[in-house]
Write an enzyme that holds these catalytic residues in place. Structure first.
Site, PDB file in Angstrom:
ATOM      1  N   ASN A 200      40.724  40.813  45.799  1.00 58.07           N
ATOM      2  CA  ASN A 200      40.500  40.951  44.357  1.00 58.07           C
ATOM      3  C   ASN A 200      39.243  41.775  44.100  1.00 58.07           C
ATOM      4  O   ASN A 200      38.589  42.226  45.035  1.00 58.07           O
ATOM      5  CB  ASN A 200      40.421  39.567  43.704  1.00 58.07           C
ATOM      6  CG  ASN A 200      39.305  38.746  44.301  1.00 58.07           C
ATOM      7  OD1 ASN A 200      38.135  39.105  44.229  1.00 58.07           O
ATOM      8  ND2 ASN A 200      39.661  37.622  44.923  1.00 58.07           N
ATOM      9  N   ASP A 269      43.970  32.496  45.227  1.00 53.95           N
ATOM     10  CA  ASP A 269      44.726  31.287  44.868  1.00 53.95           C
ATOM     11  C   ASP A 269      45.938  31.138  45.784  1.00 53.95           C
ATOM     12  O   ASP A 269      46.429  30.035  45.998  1.00 53.95           O
ATOM     13  CB  ASP A 269      45.222  31.389  43.418  1.00 53.95           C
ATOM     14  CG  ASP A 269      44.069  31.293  42.440  1.00 53.95           C
ATOM     15  OD1 ASP A 269      43.092  30.605  42.761  1.00 53.95           O
ATOM     16  OD2 ASP A 269      44.140  31.922  41.368  1.00 53.95           O
ATOM     17  N   LYS A 279      52.298  45.744  62.326  1.00 53.26           N
ATOM     18  CA  LYS A 279      52.280  46.422  61.026  1.00 53.26           C
ATOM     19  C   LYS A 279      53.681  46.416  60.382  1.00 53.26           C
ATOM     20  O   LYS A 279      54.657  46.770  61.037  1.00 53.26           O
ATOM     21  CB  LYS A 279      51.800  47.859  61.238  1.00 53.26           C
ATOM     22  CG  LYS A 279      51.570  48.594  59.950  1.00 53.26           C
ATOM     23  CD  LYS A 279      51.077  50.006  60.199  1.00 53.26           C
ATOM     24  CE  LYS A 279      51.138  50.782  58.899  1.00 53.26           C
ATOM     25  NZ  LYS A 279      51.080  52.213  59.113  1.00 53.26           N
ATOM     26  N   ASP A 296      42.016  24.055  47.091  1.00 49.53           N
ATOM     27  CA  ASP A 296      41.067  24.203  45.982  1.00 49.53           C
ATOM     28  C   ASP A 296      39.678  23.730  46.418  1.00 49.53           C
ATOM     29  O   ASP A 296      39.393  22.525  46.418  1.00 49.53           O
ATOM     30  CB  ASP A 296      41.573  23.390  44.784  1.00 49.53           C
ATOM     31  CG  ASP A 296      40.792  23.716  43.529  1.00 49.53           C
ATOM     32  OD1 ASP A 296      39.574  23.984  43.634  1.00 49.53           O
ATOM     33  OD2 ASP A 296      41.393  23.710  42.447  1.00 49.53           O
ATOM     34  N   ILE A 297      38.840  24.673  46.790  1.00 51.78           N
ATOM     35  CA  ILE A 297      37.530  24.335  47.359  1.00 51.78           C
ATOM     36  C   ILE A 297      36.675  23.530  46.371  1.00 51.78           C
ATOM     37  O   ILE A 297      36.121  22.484  46.711  1.00 51.78           O
ATOM     38  CB  ILE A 297      36.779  25.617  47.799  1.00 51.78           C
ATOM     39  CG1 ILE A 297      37.610  26.387  48.833  1.00 51.78           C
ATOM     40  CG2 ILE A 297      35.398  25.274  48.357  1.00 51.78           C
ATOM     41  CD1 ILE A 297      37.033  27.723  49.260  1.00 51.78           C
ATOM     42  N   PHE A 313      32.859  28.439  38.564  1.00 52.89           N
ATOM     43  CA  PHE A 313      32.911  29.651  37.741  1.00 52.89           C
ATOM     44  C   PHE A 313      34.343  29.831  37.258  1.00 52.89           C
ATOM     45  O   PHE A 313      35.291  29.500  37.973  1.00 52.89           O
ATOM     46  CB  PHE A 313      32.512  30.877  38.565  1.00 52.89           C
ATOM     47  CG  PHE A 313      31.066  31.237  38.395  1.00 52.89           C
ATOM     48  CD1 PHE A 313      30.694  32.282  37.571  1.00 52.89           C
ATOM     49  CD2 PHE A 313      30.088  30.520  39.053  1.00 52.89           C
ATOM     50  CE1 PHE A 313      29.366  32.609  37.399  1.00 52.89           C
ATOM     51  CE2 PHE A 313      28.751  30.839  38.892  1.00 52.89           C
ATOM     52  CZ  PHE A 313      28.387  31.883  38.055  1.00 52.89           C
ATOM     53  N   LYS A 327      39.224  23.328  33.459  1.00 58.29           N
ATOM     54  CA  LYS A 327      38.751  23.273  34.848  1.00 58.29           C
ATOM     55  C   LYS A 327      37.648  22.240  35.015  1.00 58.29           C
ATOM     56  O   LYS A 327      37.606  21.517  36.004  1.00 58.29           O
ATOM     57  CB  LYS A 327      38.176  24.634  35.257  1.00 58.29           C
ATOM     58  CG  LYS A 327      39.166  25.558  35.923  1.00 58.29           C
ATOM     59  CD  LYS A 327      38.436  26.777  36.469  1.00 58.29           C
ATOM     60  CE  LYS A 327      39.390  27.777  37.079  1.00 58.29           C
ATOM     61  NZ  LYS A 327      38.722  28.971  37.568  1.00 58.29           N
ATOM     62  N   LYS A 331      38.950  19.325  37.497  1.00 56.22           N
ATOM     63  CA  LYS A 331      38.319  19.396  38.827  1.00 56.22           C
ATOM     64  C   LYS A 331      37.087  18.499  38.934  1.00 56.22           C
ATOM     65  O   LYS A 331      36.411  18.483  39.950  1.00 56.22           O
ATOM     66  CB  LYS A 331      37.948  20.846  39.154  1.00 56.22           C
ATOM     67  CG  LYS A 331      39.140  21.773  39.196  1.00 56.22           C
ATOM     68  CD  LYS A 331      38.808  23.107  39.811  1.00 56.22           C
ATOM     69  CE  LYS A 331      40.017  24.036  39.715  1.00 56.22           C
ATOM     70  NZ  LYS A 331      39.871  25.237  40.525  1.00 56.22           N
TER      71      LYS A 331
END
Ligand SMILES: Cc1cc2nc3c(=O)[nH]c(=O)nc-3n(C[C@H](O)[C@H](O)[C@H](O)COP(=O)(O)O)c2cc1C
Length: 392
Positions: A200, A269, A279, A296-297, A313, A327, A331
């Site tokens: 990302n 995710d 390859k 999910d850390i 975050f 969240k 969480k």
């Protein structure tokens, strides 16, 4: 900056100007007497913020009351400080906004006295000053010279430039001194085959800035970093990882040994179910990659038996507040810092950012600024909330 009712109040306008020039965000509190000497409009115009004058003001309390003001400030300077204000502070009185604010404050407080030389020399004033020093308050001045009342001697308020330099020279208290802070930063790479991966746009800049800010605040910092093109901060213990699974292992195995965990990494995710050993060849018009959810850390850290103060975050392209608050509760985080992404010049890979920070019973907006400055503000906020949680 707090202004009490002395003739030197006119000099405080210059102090606000100088502090702003240095880059400080200034909020001004005035006593009722101070209003007789200088207009709040002057301070409002110079500081760019509304001026606070009343303790018992329902509207002001909603916007930014005395407790929030006390939490907001990194430093408080009272200039000029009258004999009366010094007497009040030295006895812990809290019957107006200035004195209540100082009593509620945990940040360093500086006092720049200004009064007639006889008032300054009175044993009662000197006793009050000694008491303030014993309570950890820093005196700036007073200076010696000609006074507004026509007398000469000690009691002149120090010059604004001198006060400004003193405030600037003294570092804010290392409020995370001795604390262990674990920060995860950057993106992860989820391999598809030996040469390709899914990743990302995270640059790691915010996480690295947080590590620097935490070090500056006196913390011992462990930085678990995904692949980024940034120099690691000196004095941080840096653990380099690549995949979401590696980041999970690196964070979970260390989290209980830390006081605070800040999850600033953009962890994938989803990860490919299988990594092809060779390859992948270009064959069909379309192809499908099957992905599975990663662990999910943040949520797992928050469920540890000896969980650290856990800060998440949220980078969102829409419905920022709804997702961030969602969240925070699902969480079971202590705090969440939310920012917009996918817009020009903010969020991922930009030098600037702004954050909306939420916790169970409060919120704060940290407006658009450089990432290091923003990180310092967020670290200061985290430290305050951490202290509150641990002293509650
Ligand atoms: C014209 C005038 C000038 C004053 N200048 C001072 C001063 O320089 N220092 C001081 O301690 N008090 C001074 N005072 C007295 C304070 O204004 C008074 O003690 C007031 O109650 C202070 O309130 P505060 O500490 O809440 O601002 C002055 C009063 C007047 C009328």
């Amino acid at each position: 900056m707090a202004v009490s009712g002395g003739i030197a109040a006119y000099k405080s306008a210059e102090l606000v100007r100088l502090l702003r020039k240095k880059g400080a965000d200034v909020r001004v509190v005035m006593t009722r007497s101070a209003l007789q000497f200088i207009s709040p409009l002057t301070f409002q115009a110079l500081s760019g913020n509304p001026v606070h004058t009343e303790l018992l003001d329902a509207e002001a309390e909603n916007a930014m009351g005395h407790i929030n003001l006390a939490r907001w400030a990194d430093k408080i300077v009272i200039a000029p400080a009258t004999a009366d204000t010094i007497a009040k502070l030295s006895h812990g009185l809290a019957d107006d906004l200035l004195s209540t604010l100082c009593l509620a404050a945990t940040c360093p407080v500086y006092v720049a006295p200004a009064m007639n030389q006889a008032m300054w020399h009175k044993p009662v004033t000197q006793d009050n000053v000694k008491r303030l020093i014993a309570y950890g308050i820093t005196m700036i001045g007073p200076g010696q010279g000609e006074q507004a009342c026509g007398e000469t001697g000690y009691g002149r308020m120090s010059e604004p430039a001198e006060i400004c330099e003193r405030l600037w020279a003294e570092p804010a208290a290392p409020y995370l001194h001795g604390r262990k802070v674990l920060i995860s930063a950057g993106p992860t790479r989820e391999p598809l085959d030996p040469v390709r991966y899914i990743t990302n746009r995270s640059s790691g800049k915010m996480g690295y800035a947080l590590a620097r800010a935490a070090l500056k605040a006196g913390a011992r910092v462990t930085l678990v970093s995904g692949p980024v093109a940034l120099a690691p901060p000196a004095n941080a213990d840096v653990i380099r990882v690549e995949t979401a699974a590696q980041m999970h292992e690196a964070v979970i195995s260390r989290a209980e040994a830390h006081d605070i965990y800040i999850g600033a990494a953009a962890v994938a995710d989803y990860t490919p179910v299988a990594v092809q050993p060779e390859k992948i060849k270009k064959q069909d018009e379309q192809t499908t990659i099957t992905l599975q959810k990663t662990r999910d850390i943040l949520a797992e850290v928050a469920q540890l038996a000896r969980r650290p103060f856990t800060v998440g975050f949220a980078a969102e392209t829409h419905d920022l507040e709804t997702y961030a608050l969602g969240k925070l509760t699902t969480k079971k985080l202590d705090m969440i810092a939310a920012n917009w992404v996918g817009r020009d010049h903010v969020g991922f890979d930009s030098e600037q950012n702004a954050l909306q920070v939420f916790w169970a019973d409060g919120r704060q907006t940290l407006s658009m600024t450089g990432k290091l400055h923003l990180a310092e503000q967020l670290i200061s906020l985290i430290a305050k909330r951490y202290d509150e949680k641990n002293t509650a």
